[in-house]
Design a protein around this motif. Structure first.
Motif, short mmCIF file in Angstrom:
data_model
loop_
_atom_site.label_atom_id
_atom_site.label_comp_id
_atom_site.label_asym_id
_atom_site.label_seq_id
_atom_site.Cartn_x
_atom_site.Cartn_y
_atom_site.Cartn_z
N THR A 221 0.85 -1.19 0.00
CA THR A 221 0.00 0.00 0.00
C THR A 221 0.90 1.24 0.00
N SER A 222 0.29 2.40 -0.24
CA SER A 222 1.09 3.63 -0.25
C SER A 222 1.68 3.92 1.13
N LYS A 223 0.95 3.58 2.19
CA LYS A 223 1.47 3.79 3.55
C LYS A 223 2.65 2.87 3.83
N GLN A 224 2.56 1.63 3.35
CA GLN A 224 3.66 0.68 3.55
C GLN A 224 4.88 1.12 2.76
N VAL B 222 10.24 -0.67 -4.02
CA VAL B 222 9.73 0.34 -3.07
C VAL B 222 9.85 1.72 -3.68
N GLN B 223 11.03 2.03 -4.24
CA GLN B 223 11.22 3.34 -4.86
C GLN B 223 12.39 3.29 -5.82
N VAL B 224 12.39 4.22 -6.77
CA VAL B 224 13.49 4.40 -7.72
C VAL B 224 13.80 5.88 -7.76
N ILE B 225 15.06 6.23 -7.47
CA ILE B 225 15.49 7.63 -7.52
C ILE B 225 16.85 7.68 -8.20
#
Length: 111
Positions: free
Chosen positions: A4-7, A76-79
């Motif tokens: 989820t967005s919170k997770q 989780v994320q890509v930066i």
């Protein structure tokens, strides 16, 4: 398992202090790198990876998606050139695993 967005937000916060432990170089994503990532995910659950400049085949998003698929983990994320993967460990005791926030159902608008 879809996060989820919170997770995702919780895991992004936890990933801030992590060092990059997987580096994707000119050899790309092969069996040795997948094994290294699998071992790291089982031990840590959350890992930070980086695509090096000498890798011309992958951008960070493509590498993240391919490695996540190969390791059955979640992006989780890509930066920039870095990305974070998460997979729940099955070898750790439940108390030592990352405890993800639970989505509360039916509590929108105060009730």
């Amino acid at each position: 398992m879809d996060l989820t967005s919170k997770q995702r937000a919780q895991l992004r916060g936890l990933a801030n202090g992590l060092d990059t432990i997987i580096q994707i170089g000119k050899d790309g994503i092969g069996d040795p790198l997948v094994k290294q990532a699998n071992d790291a995910l089982e031990a840590r659950e959350l890992i930070k990876c980086r695509v090096l400049d000498n890798n011309l085949d992958y951008d960070a998003r493509t590498a993240a998606e391919e490695l996540a698929k190969a390791t059955r983990s979640e992006v989780v994320q890509v930066i920039g050139t870095k990305f974070v993967l998460y997979r729940e460990s099955h070898s750790k005791s439940r108390e030592k695993r990352i405890q993800l926030v639970k989505e509360r159902r039916g509590t929108r608008n105060g009730g």
